[in-house]
Design an enzyme around this catalytic site. Structure first.
Site, mmCIF file in Angstrom:
data_model
loop_
_atom_site.group_PDB
_atom_site.id
_atom_site.type_symbol
_atom_site.label_atom_id
_atom_site.label_comp_id
_atom_site.label_asym_id
_atom_site.label_seq_id
_atom_site.Cartn_x
_atom_site.Cartn_y
_atom_site.Cartn_z
ATOM 1 N N ASP A 23 57.310 -12.701 -48.811
ATOM 2 C CA ASP A 23 56.919 -11.307 -48.616
ATOM 3 C C ASP A 23 57.137 -10.578 -49.937
ATOM 4 O O ASP A 23 58.119 -9.861 -50.113
ATOM 5 C CB ASP A 23 57.810 -10.712 -47.507
ATOM 6 C CG ASP A 23 57.214 -9.452 -46.892
ATOM 7 O OD1 ASP A 23 56.076 -9.107 -47.250
ATOM 8 O OD2 ASP A 23 57.887 -8.817 -46.072
ATOM 9 N N GLU A 99 46.064 -5.947 -47.611
ATOM 10 C CA GLU A 99 45.960 -4.916 -46.579
ATOM 11 C C GLU A 99 44.761 -3.979 -46.760
ATOM 12 O O GLU A 99 44.481 -3.517 -47.868
ATOM 13 C CB GLU A 99 47.256 -4.091 -46.590
ATOM 14 C CG GLU A 99 47.437 -3.230 -45.372
ATOM 15 C CD GLU A 99 48.867 -3.282 -44.834
ATOM 16 O OE1 GLU A 99 49.171 -2.450 -43.985
ATOM 17 O OE2 GLU A 99 49.659 -4.154 -45.259
ATOM 18 N N LYS A 135 44.631 -7.846 -43.791
ATOM 19 C CA LYS A 135 45.754 -7.266 -43.058
ATOM 20 C C LYS A 135 45.362 -5.885 -42.534
ATOM 21 O O LYS A 135 44.912 -5.029 -43.300
ATOM 22 C CB LYS A 135 46.938 -7.159 -44.016
ATOM 23 C CG LYS A 135 48.290 -7.318 -43.386
ATOM 24 C CD LYS A 135 49.328 -7.487 -44.478
ATOM 25 C CE LYS A 135 50.722 -7.436 -43.916
ATOM 26 N NZ LYS A 135 51.725 -7.377 -44.981
ATOM 27 N N THR A 159 49.297 -6.359 -38.546
ATOM 28 C CA THR A 159 50.648 -6.037 -38.963
ATOM 29 C C THR A 159 51.188 -4.826 -38.204
ATOM 30 O O THR A 159 50.473 -4.222 -37.410
ATOM 31 C CB THR A 159 50.667 -5.815 -40.494
ATOM 32 O OG1 THR A 159 52.021 -5.699 -40.936
ATOM 33 C CG2 THR A 159 49.892 -4.566 -40.898
ATOM 34 N N PHE A 181 57.458 -6.943 -36.542
ATOM 35 C CA PHE A 181 58.423 -6.424 -37.521
ATOM 36 C C PHE A 181 59.840 -6.414 -36.966
ATOM 37 O O PHE A 181 60.297 -5.421 -36.400
ATOM 38 C CB PHE A 181 58.002 -5.015 -37.948
ATOM 39 C CG PHE A 181 57.027 -5.000 -39.103
ATOM 40 C CD1 PHE A 181 56.000 -5.917 -39.163
ATOM 41 C CD2 PHE A 181 57.145 -4.072 -40.127
ATOM 42 C CE1 PHE A 181 55.108 -5.918 -40.228
ATOM 43 C CE2 PHE A 181 56.260 -4.061 -41.190
ATOM 44 C CZ PHE A 181 55.227 -4.979 -41.246
#
Length: 320
Positions: A23, A99, A135, A159, A181
């Site tokens: 990440d 993203e 994303k 996400t 998350f």
């Protein structure tokens, strides 16, 4: 559910049962830690662009953008996100997640258009769509965009997953991968209940385990990739999950940790549970009934939009 494997480090043991993803946009960390995939977001892209590794990419993108018509700042910001992703794609054997802008989170059509443009920008650099995950925030609109993109052969990573309702809607839409998350869920409950949790009672860990169980119980192919970790304890409690995306700091801690890592999740070990019908009405009601999920999804989108704003400010200054 033992499956205990004696190996050199807990990271090596985790890699034997889970696909490890970094990440980060930190090129040096990726070279050192050798993850299979990389995930980025606007915050990670912003941080990456502050490093000397991307000084040339910034210069190139601004020079390119100065010749474009329309919203130059936006076009340059998009190009920079792809520059970071392309650099990471050159280092990992698997996929890179990039993203779609957070401020498109409630606009299905604009998200689809942005994703297609992103895939084309990667193709222009010789990077095929099979190397990229688009994303999108797991709003109802983002999930609908992903449904269209998946049918076009563009794989998506949904996400900011904080609720099982989001995970079920993503599965129904045929999404390739979801990112629940963990740490942010834990943060919310720690503050709300003024307490700390052991890894097994951790609400973030429990959320991923519930989603994983639902997927395996119903033969759902969507990949579960736990994200946003605060400790190695949370990671160990999800050993065996399909994928885990982990910060370089926690990857290093796991790499230095010795001892046996027990497998906690396995595709063969699940509890039967009923299938849930998740239409828009059920989705919105489930989110409304879950204050944590509602607040964390909204604040996550705001946070990514804020960092996108900072990136646009940097671009504006460079153009000036």
């Amino acid at each position: 559910m033992g499956d205990e494997i004696q190996m050199s480090s807990k990271l090596d043991q985790l890699r034997s049962m889970t696909t490890v993803v970094a990440d980060t946009g930190d090129i040096e960390a990726v070279r050192r830690l050798k993850p299979v995939d990389c995930t980025t977001n606007p915050s990670i892209v912003l941080k990456a662009l502050e490093s000397p590794d991307f000084a040339e990419a910034m210069t190139e993108a601004v020079a390119w953008g100065a010749k474009q018509s329309g919203d130059r700042e936006q076009q340059i910001a998009d190009r920079l996100a792809v520059s970071v992703g392309a650099a990471l794609a050159g280092l990992v054997p698997g996929r890179v997640s990039t993203e779609v802008d957070a401020d498109l989170s409630f606009d299905t059509e604009a998200s689809i258009a942005s994703a297609r443009k992103m895939i084309q920008a990667y193709a222009d650099r010789g990077i095929g769509r099979e190397r990229i995950l688009v994303k999108l925030a797991a709003t109802w609109e983002g999930i609908r965009a992903a449904e269209v993109l998946q049918k076009d052969g563009i794989d998506c990573n949904l996400t900011l997953i904080f609720a099982k309702a989001q995970a079920i809607a993503c599965a129904d839409a045929g999404v390739f991968l979801i990112s629940p998350f963990v740490g942010r869920i834990t943060d919310w409950y720690s503050k709300a209940q003024n307490r700390t949790f052991t890894p097994d009672e951790d609400p973030g860990v429990q959320s991923v385990r519930e989603i994983y169980n639902y997927y395996k119980a119903h033969g759902i192919k969507t990949v579960v990739m736990g994200a946003s970790f605060r400790s190695t304890g949370q990671l160990e409690a999800l050993a065996g999950c399909d994928r885990l995306t982990i910060s370089p700091a926690l990857l290093q801690q796991l790499g230095e940790a010795e001892g046996t890592l027990a497998r906690k999740l396995s595709p063969e070990s699940f509890t039967a549970e009923p299938k849930v019908k998740m239409d828009e009405r059920a989705f919105r009601w489930a989110m409304n009934e879950d204050p944590m999920a509602t607040e964390m999804l909204a604040s996550g989108i705001r946070g990514f939009a804020k960092d996108l704003g900072k990136l646009r400010d940097i671009v504006r200054q460079k153009l000036a």
